[in-house]
Design a protein around this motif. Structure first.
Motif, short mmCIF file in Angstrom:
data_model
loop_
_atom_site.label_atom_id
_atom_site.label_comp_id
_atom_site.label_asym_id
_atom_site.label_seq_id
_atom_site.Cartn_x
_atom_site.Cartn_y
_atom_site.Cartn_z
N UNK A 117 0.89 -1.14 -0.11
CA UNK A 117 -0.03 -0.02 0.02
C UNK A 117 0.66 1.34 -0.06
N UNK A 118 2.09 1.12 0.65
CA UNK A 118 2.74 2.42 0.86
C UNK A 118 4.06 2.08 1.15
N UNK A 119 5.14 3.05 0.80
CA UNK A 119 6.69 2.46 1.32
C UNK A 119 7.04 3.91 1.79
N UNK A 120 8.05 3.80 2.62
CA UNK A 120 8.79 4.99 3.01
C UNK A 120 10.24 4.70 3.46
N UNK A 121 11.02 5.76 3.20
CA UNK A 121 12.56 5.36 3.19
C UNK A 121 13.22 5.92 4.49
N UNK A 122 14.51 5.50 4.40
CA UNK A 122 15.28 5.92 5.92
C UNK A 122 15.49 7.37 5.92
N UNK A 123 15.67 7.79 7.03
CA UNK A 123 16.14 9.28 7.45
C UNK A 123 17.29 9.15 8.06
N UNK A 124 18.14 10.17 7.90
CA UNK A 124 19.48 10.22 8.70
C UNK A 124 19.71 11.52 9.15
N UNK A 125 20.15 11.77 10.21
CA UNK A 125 20.52 13.25 10.98
C UNK A 125 21.37 13.97 10.20
N UNK A 126 21.14 15.64 10.38
CA UNK A 126 22.08 16.14 9.62
C UNK A 126 23.42 16.56 10.59
N UNK A 127 24.21 16.88 9.88
CA UNK A 127 25.51 17.02 10.81
C UNK A 127 25.33 17.98 12.01
N UNK A 128 24.45 18.85 11.96
CA UNK A 128 24.36 19.85 13.16
C UNK A 128 23.52 19.30 14.09
N UNK A 129 22.94 18.06 13.95
CA UNK A 129 21.62 17.69 14.66
C UNK A 129 22.23 17.24 16.22
N UNK A 130 21.38 17.62 17.21
CA UNK A 130 22.01 17.38 18.45
C UNK A 130 21.93 15.72 19.01
N UNK A 147 8.45 9.33 1.33
CA UNK A 147 7.43 8.09 1.19
C UNK A 147 6.75 8.16 -0.13
N UNK A 148 6.04 7.03 -0.67
CA UNK A 148 5.37 6.77 -1.88
C UNK A 148 4.21 5.90 -1.54
N UNK A 149 3.16 6.11 -2.65
CA UNK A 149 2.13 5.15 -2.68
C UNK A 149 1.60 5.18 -4.42
N UNK A 152 0.14 10.85 8.78
CA UNK A 152 0.86 9.86 8.06
C UNK A 152 0.73 8.35 8.62
N UNK A 153 0.73 8.67 10.14
CA UNK A 153 0.54 7.36 10.88
C UNK A 153 -1.02 6.88 10.83
N UNK A 154 -1.79 7.87 11.08
CA UNK A 154 -3.15 7.38 10.97
C UNK A 154 -3.55 6.89 9.42
N UNK A 155 -3.14 7.55 8.46
CA UNK A 155 -3.27 6.96 7.04
C UNK A 155 -2.85 5.57 6.92
N UNK A 156 -1.27 5.36 7.22
CA UNK A 156 -0.69 4.15 6.91
C UNK A 156 -1.28 3.13 7.64
N UNK A 184 -6.64 -2.47 6.35
CA UNK A 184 -7.23 -2.74 4.98
C UNK A 184 -6.42 -3.95 4.29
N UNK A 185 -5.61 -4.46 4.81
CA UNK A 185 -4.83 -5.55 4.34
C UNK A 185 -3.73 -5.39 3.60
N UNK A 186 -3.22 -3.98 3.35
CA UNK A 186 -2.12 -3.80 2.55
C UNK A 186 -0.93 -3.69 3.39
N UNK A 187 0.18 -3.97 2.60
CA UNK A 187 1.65 -3.84 3.24
C UNK A 187 2.24 -2.70 3.42
#
Length: 303
Positions: A127-140, A169-171, A190-194, A200-203
């Motif tokens: 049903x939907x896909x989402x990618x990894x997120x990584x922190x920026x260099x200035x992230x605490x 993400x994508x769908x 995004x949490x509610x939707x996915x 509904x039976x989608x991965x």
């Protein structure tokens, strides 16, 4: 990315993609994001921008990269994420088979990002896909830790009740039309939707190879506001009792466990900032989430 990654049976999966990019005052990072979008090896895409009337020069940069007819503005004073996302799905039209959602402050990390992200959508039960997120260099340090814990190889988040992020993400558009975004929540749309797709039976598929750099250094006040909003949304999303919402299990124990994880992180990283930041941040976050949950339950008649 090899053709094997795009194959669906004997046919190469090469959908027409619309990239819907939301933005608001992201002048420090949006040029890098746009540059990476247009460096993608996957060729079959069109960019659409949905900006919340930025006043810091973000719109000027967008106009350098996109045609006026594909740039849309909304009023940040009445911003509702579900409404904007539904508008984006309707706006891109029937020319798109897949809609990719990419925040303007989520910068793709490779030229194969787009192809990697959409590849699992070749399977009809995804049903939907989402990618990894990584922190920026200035992230605490603690926000970096949280990003790694939520994403990383995906094993940690797979144990949670549910996890997803629309920032990268994508769908398929047919799924988005059949399951529009909820406009009754102001956070965690995004949490509610996915989660609704799952029921509904989608991965829902996590694609760690499709990484984007994305992080925020929230103040304590900003952390409280965000967690309050997410707690309020959880009262609606998990209204069938999926979460243990007692004060002990929702507030006290999670606070203690997070502080312990923070201290272990601080020791490994030799980070004084992480050690000193932990208690004020976690108490603020968990208290905000608890208060939001209580407000949400009151709104839904479950106080």
């Amino acid at each position: 990315m090899s053709d094997d990654n795009l194959a669906a049976g004997d046919q190469v999966y090469a959908p027409r993609v619309a990239i819907a990019m939301r933005s608001y005052n992201d002048i420090d990072v949006i040029r890098g994001t746009l540059e990476m979008v247009f460096r993608q090896r996957y060729p079959h895409f069109t960019l659409w921008n949905f900006d919340s009337s930025s006043n810091d020069g973000t719109l000027d940069v967008i106009r350098e990269y996109n045609a006026p007819e594909r740039i849309h503005q909304n009023d940040p004073k009445s911003y509702n994420p579900g409404r904007v996302l539904n508008h984006a799905v309707a706006t891109v039209g029937d020319d798109a088979d897949v809609v990719v959602f990419l925040n303007s402050d989520a910068t793709p990390e490779s030229e194969d990002w787009l192809g990697e992200l959409i590849a699992p959508l070749a399977e009809s039960d995804v049903g939907a896909v989402f990618g990894r997120q990584t922190a920026r260099p200035d992230c605490r340090e603690l926000f970096r830790k949280d990003t790694e814990r939520a994403f990383g190889d995906g094993r940690e988040a797979a144990q949670w009740v549910h996890f997803f992020s629309m920032a990268n993400a994508a769908a398929r558009r047919e799924v988005l039309l059949a399951h529009p975004f909820e406009t009754r929540v102001q956070y965690s749309e995004d949490i509610e939707w996915s989660y609704r797709l799952r029921k509904a039976g989608l991965r829902i598929v996590y694609v760690p190879e499709a990484a984007a750099t994305h992080s925020h250094n929230y103040t304590l006040a900003q952390s409280y506001k965000r967690q309050f909003g997410e707690g309020k949304a959880e009262a609606w999303i998990f209204r069938d009792g999926e979460l243990n919402t007692s004060f002990l299990r929702y507030m006290v124990l999670p606070t203690g466990m997070e502080v312990l994880r923070d201290m272990a992180w601080a020791l490994r990283r030799r980070s004084l900032d992480a050690a000193l930041h932990s208690l004020p941040l976690r108490v603020t976050q968990k208290w905000g989430r608890w208060r939001g949950l209580m407000a949400g339950r009151a709104d839904h008649g479950r106080a």
